[in-house]
Structure formats: structure tokens, C-alpha cells
Design an enzyme around this catalytic site. Structure first.
Site, PDB file in Angstrom:
ATOM      1  N   GLU A   1      11.801 -34.595  10.019  1.00 47.82           N
ATOM      2  CA  GLU A   1      10.486 -35.096  10.417  1.00 47.82           C
ATOM      3  C   GLU A   1      10.313 -35.105  11.938  1.00 47.82           C
ATOM      4  OE1 GLU A   1       9.747 -38.849   8.575  1.00 47.82           O
ATOM      5  OE2 GLU A   1       9.821 -38.029   6.535  1.00 47.82           O
TER       6      GLU A   1
ATOM      7  N   GLU B   1      11.966 -45.410  12.588  1.00 45.29           N
ATOM      8  CA  GLU B   1      12.313 -44.858  11.274  1.00 45.29           C
ATOM      9  C   GLU B   1      11.608 -43.508  11.198  1.00 45.29           C
ATOM     10  OE1 GLU B   1      12.538 -43.123   8.450  1.00 45.29           O
ATOM     11  OE2 GLU B   1      11.138 -44.343   7.282  1.00 45.29           O
TER      12      GLU B   1
END
Length: 583
Positions: free
Chosen positions: A55, A46
Site C-alpha cells: 500500500e 497503519e
């Protein structure tokens, strides 16, 4: 985090099955006696944000497949698909470009491509009446996580039909995660109006939708074939569009847009929205007309403020403007030049406490003005820095000097949130795993201080219901210098409807002159059902209660008590509140 993970593993009786490695994945070593004895054959991750790749998911996946995974591994999630839709929205375009209003924007600001960063936004809270869908929703990128893919910059172009004539303002985007190879289990961030079934839309605040402004708003016609290009590097996505049916087309660019006019670096999206707010501008124009007279010496205190430019455009007075930032000085000088007001405003590059009579050409200030707005302001009362500036400038003011705004009031209202409360609620158990260790760790942190703090949120993005009438908790009088002693008040909020009182909404109103007020909070009174409309260009404060399980209230038996203190020495506001039974 690793310590908490190990405690959770132990609490769930899986110490013999799960090994926690306290390293970034790119630092993990594989081999006998290393972090991993052998390469893995299932990759579970994730690594995503609202933009999917922001990210660093792509370089992390690339490294994992090269060094940590077997060639024929499985991945959960298996695939990600990024969707896009071209839209026209004059209201959203106001967040991107300075538009003509009372003042004309400089030419380079109107043609600048703007900031490259994505705008994370709750698209489900934007009314379908606020935008026009110019194209169908189309898949742009697809990332296969079970195989090695390069994280190098790439572009993808799709030909889409124009469904409606209009201006190419922006692109809405979101993504789906297909958890299994067949795509039967899907986690989607699509807004409610884009889901086949509205009940399929899930509220999330960690994953929202994305809004990308296009470099230029260009007119397109029904039936045009549009080439929509999405480009990305390792962390960012951007879009461009080309009208394939016309030679006089938008020219597609695969270069990341960069602000060249400085305005997008000085003013964020919300600030541009505030500057483009016609109703707000009209309030300030009316207030300026009331306070400025021929022959006045006007001093403005701001941070990239257009107020001194407006004052110069509407009066015959001498206007001085305090601008500390070199970037804000450059931007304001451009605006002055575009409006033929270069000689009408003198910019002072000093902090208020360092300004002397010489900087004002030996004149006393008869009108002191501010929005007030300062780029460093985070919480609702931070713009009260104006009071500190006004106090430092007091020796330079005439005894009968007029102050705009003359005062500010801090307001409170008890509210129930439909979803926002979840960011403060404990998880407990998730998919059979007891993660209460994490809850306890967060609780201990908040008990230390955070529960007594006010945090900011753009409340228009979160449905909430007013449980009480608003109350004026503090009044700050700018006509006088800052006092030495704290300003305190206490009271109760009378409840008008039952519900779960998750906390208090907090905002400031600035009283410009007489009855002219600019509110950073409520945009009108709540509806008869308690639905609130909030100023979309400001963030409001929220003071959450500690235990929502004890926050259910009834107007006949409960009230919300508060005590509030403004400390002049620190500039802090301390707010204590609790729910009490009515005696």
C-alpha cells in the site's frame, strides 16, 4: 472517512486533542498557520497490507521522515520483520504452471517465470501434509520506522540450509510488527503452524500470508547451502534462490519476474488450478466421449478454454472455437501447436451473436460445448453467459444438436462461519474508543442495497459448518434457448444441526451429460460434524444475514426460508432469505 473520523473524535470528547487533516500525508504542510504548526515527534501508522509494503508504506514513511517528523522521533510500530520459508508443494505449483495432463503445455509456458504479483492466502488453512518445508523460517527484511530509510529498490540474500530434498516451488512469507523498541509487544501475521503457541495465531482477513512462486522448480538435496534472495521495489516483493553448493545452480535474479508466455496474464492462479485439476479434466473427457461422434461439427464457446483442444484430440470431428480475446487466441494457438492439432481447430474471432453460417463453412452445429468459463465472471452464476451464447447460436444448431453442459443448477446451504462473519459485524468499542459512528455509516450503506447482495469468497480458506442440507434452488435448462420470463422458485432449508446461521452459501453445478456433474461448490458431502470441503479453484457466493444476534437456530424450532429469481434480461439473481419459526 475524514468526516467519520471527526465525528468519532467528537463523540469521544477529544476535539481539543485530535485534529483531523483531510489530506494524503504527502500533501500535508508544516509551519505557522499550516496543517501542522510544527514537526511531530511520534509517528503512528497503519499503512500495511499482507505483503507489508503493497500500500506504499515505504515511500510514505520516507516522505514523513523528510518533511513531517523531527529527527529523533519515536514510531509505533517501531519495526517490521519479514519472514520467509522455502517450500515444495505440488498442489500449490498447479496454481502457477500449466502441467501435462491430457494435453501438453507449450515449452515457453513451462519455462516462464509467471506473474509477479503475490498470492494472498490463508496459509493456516493449508494442511501441513500439502507442503514440505525445505528450509527453516528465516527473517529476510527488517524495516526501522523511527528513522529515515530509502524506499529505493533493494535486495537481501540469506544463506539457509536445505532441511529436506525436494523441488523449489515457492516461498511462504509473513511479517511481525514490533510495536515497541524492545519488541515486547508484537503483532504477527504468522500462520498457526508457525507460531510457538497455536493460540497466538490471530484470524485476520485484511492481513493474510503471502505465497511467492519461484521462477523455476529445481531439485535440491539435503545439506545444500541455499542462497535465498528477497528483492523489493516500493510496492512489491519477489524471491529467487541459488544453490550455493553446486555450479549447476539456479541462477538468482534480482529482476522482477514478468510473464512472457501470456498464459499467466490470461489465466489467474485459480484458473490454472482448475485447468490442472485431473479429476475435473477426467469429467470433461468422459463427457466429450459421450457427446461427440465421428463426423460431428463441434462448436466451442469459451474464454481461453482448453475444451476445444481436448475435443479435437479425442475425436475425428471438425471443431470450431469461439474466442473473442486476442490474448486467448494466441495462447490457445500455442497449445494447439504443442499438441500437433493446429489444423484440427478453427478459431472464430467473433461474438456468438455475430457468427454466421459462413464462419462454420456452411455446416450446421451438431455439438455445442463449453466448460463454461469466462474471465469476466465474478459471481457463481455469471458463467451462465453460455446460455445467452447458446441462444444467439440457436439458428446455427441442428434440431437434434447435443449441448454440453445440458443444464446448470444453483444450490443453497445454511452455514455457520468460524471467523468470516466478522467482516460484517459491528466494532462498537475498540481500546476504549467508541467507533459506533463508523458502524452506523457502514450499516446505512448496506441497508441501501448491499445486504441483499451476494458476495464471493474462496470458502476453502474459511472454516464453516453446514447447518442444513444443500438444496437445489434453481434449474437452468440449456437445451432450450433463454426464456423471456424470469425463472422463480421458493422453498425452505431444513436444518440438521444447531448453530448461528450467519448466511447461505451459494454455488453452481454444471450438468455435463447424464450423471456427470462438475460442481463449483461442495467437494463431497459435509462431514458428520458439518465440516465442509469446498472446490479450491472456484469462489462461492455468500448471502449474509443482517443481524447475527438473531441468527441462532435449532433444527426443532427453526427453518430458513428463501425465494430466488433469475432475470434473463439482466442476468442477475435475486435471493431473499430469512429465519422463521416452525409452526
Amino acid at each position: 472517512m475524514a468526516e467519520a473520523a471527526m465525528k468519532i473524535v467528537g463523540k469521544n470528547g477529544m476535539m481539543d486533542k485530535i485534529k483531523v487533516i483531510n489530506k494524503h500525508s504527502t500533501a500535508v504542510k508544516v509551519g505557522p498557520g499550516a496543517d501542522m504548526e510544527e514537526k511531530a515527534n511520534v509517528l503512528i501508522t497503519e499503512l500495511f497490507d499482507s505483503e507489508l509494503i503493497g500500500e506504499g508504506a515505504l515511500p510514505s514513511y520516507e516522505h514523513a521522515h523528510k518533511f513531517l517528523m523531527e529527527a529523533d522521533c519515536e514510531a509505533v510500530p517501531y519495526r517490521a520483520i519479514v519472514y520467509a520459508q522455502l517450500v515444495e508443494s505440488p498442489s500449490l505449483w498447479k496454481l502457477h504452471q500449466l502441467l501435462p495432463n491430457i494435453l501438453l503445455p507449450p515449452a515457453d509456458m513451462s519455462t516462464c517465470s509467471g506473474a509477479a504479483s503475490v498470492l494472498d492466502i490463508q496459509l493456516g488453512r493449508i494442511s501441513v501434509d500439502d507442503f514440505v518445508q525445505l528450509s527453516p523460517i528465516i527473517p529476510m527484511f527488517s524495516f526501522e520506522f523511527s528513522k529515515l530509510e530509502s524506499s529505493s529498490p533493494a535486495s537481501c540474500t540469506r544463506v539457509v540450509p536445505c532441511l529436506h530434498p525436494g523441488l523449489t516451488h515457492c516461498v511462504f512469507s509473513w511479517w511481525d510488527l514490533q510495536m515497541d523498541p524492545e519488541g515486547k509487544i508484537v503483532c504477527s501475521t504468522a500462520p498457526r503452524w508457525a507460531c510457538k503457541k497455536p493460540e497466538d495465531a490471530k484470524w485476520r482477513d485484511h492481513w493474510m500470508q503471502c505465497l511467492y512462486f519461484l521462477p523455476e522448480a529445481v531439485s535440491i538435496s539435503l545439506g545444500d547451502d541455499l542462497e535465498l534472495t528477497a528483492s523489493h521495489d516500493s510496492y512489491t516483493v519477489w524471491y529467487s534462490v541459488n544453490n550455493g553448493s553446486s555450479n549447476a545452480a539456479l541462477m538468482p535474479t534480482r529482476q522482477r519476474p514478468i510473464c512472457s508466455c501470456l498464459a499467466h496474464l490470461l489465466w489467474n492462479r485459480a484458473r490454472l488450478g482448475e485447468l490442472n485439476d485431473v479429476a475435473r479434466t477426467n469429467l470433461y473427457e468422459q463427457a466429450l466421449q459421450k457427446v461427440i461422434r465421428r463426423g460431428d461439427v463441434c462448436l466451442s464457446v469459451g474464454d481461453g478454454s482448453l475444451l476445444p483442444v481436448m475435443a479435437a484430440a479425442k475425436s475425428f470431428s471438425k471443431v470450431f472455437s469461439v474466442e473473442i480475446s486476442s490474448m486467448s487466441q494466441q495462447v490457445i494457438k500455442k497449445v494447439l501447436q504443442a499438441n500437433d492439432l493446429t489444423d484440427s481447430v478453427e478459431i472464430i474471432n467473433k461474438r456468438p451473436e455475430d457468427i454466421s453460417s459462413d464462419d462454420l463453412q456452411g455446416k450446421k452445429v451438431s455439438v455445442l460445448i463449453a466448460e463454461p468459463f469466462f474471465t469476466t465472471s465474478l459471481l457463481p452464476w455469471h458463467n451462465v453467459y453460455f446460455w445467452y451464447a447458446r441462444s444467439a447460436l440457436d439458428p446455427l444448431l441442428r434440431s437434434d444438436a447435443r449441448i454440453l453442459p445440458h443444464s446448470a443448477t444453483l444450490h443453497l446451504m445454511a452455514v455457520e462461519f468460524q471467523d468470516l462473519w466478522k467482516i460484517r459485524a459491528p466494532v462498537g468499542e475498540c481500546e476504549g474508543f467508541d467507533v459506533s459512528v463508523m458502524d452506523e455509516m457502514i450499516q446505512a450503506s448496506m441497508e441501501f442495497r448491499e445486504f441483499d447482495e451476494i458476495e464471493t469468497h474462496p470458502l476453502w480458506e474459511y472454516h464453516c459448518m453446514a447447518l442444513s442440507m444443500e438444496a437445489t434452488a434453481l434449474t437452468l435448462d440449456f437445451s432450450c434457448p433463454l426464456p423471456d420470463q424470469p425463472i422463480e422458485n421458493s422453498g425452505t432449508l431444513s436444518l440438521v444441526r444447531p448453530g448461528i446461521c450467519h448466511g447461505l452459501a451459494v454455488w453452481m453445478d454444471f450438468h455435463l451429460v447424464d450423471e456427470i456433474i462438475y460442481s463449483t461448490g461442495l467437494d463431497g458431502l459435509p462431514s458428520v460434524t458439518g465440516t465442509c470441503n469446498w472446490n479450491r479453484n472456484c469462489k462461492q457466493g455468500v448471502r449474509f444475514f443482517r443481524d447475527f444476534s438473531r441468527s441462532e437456530v435449532q433444527p426443532s424450532s427453526d427453518q430458513v426460508a428463501y425465494s430466488i429469481t433469475f432475470c434473463p434480461k439482466s442476468g442477475d439473481v435475486q435471493l431473499k432469505c430469512n429465519i422463521n419459526k416452525i409452526d
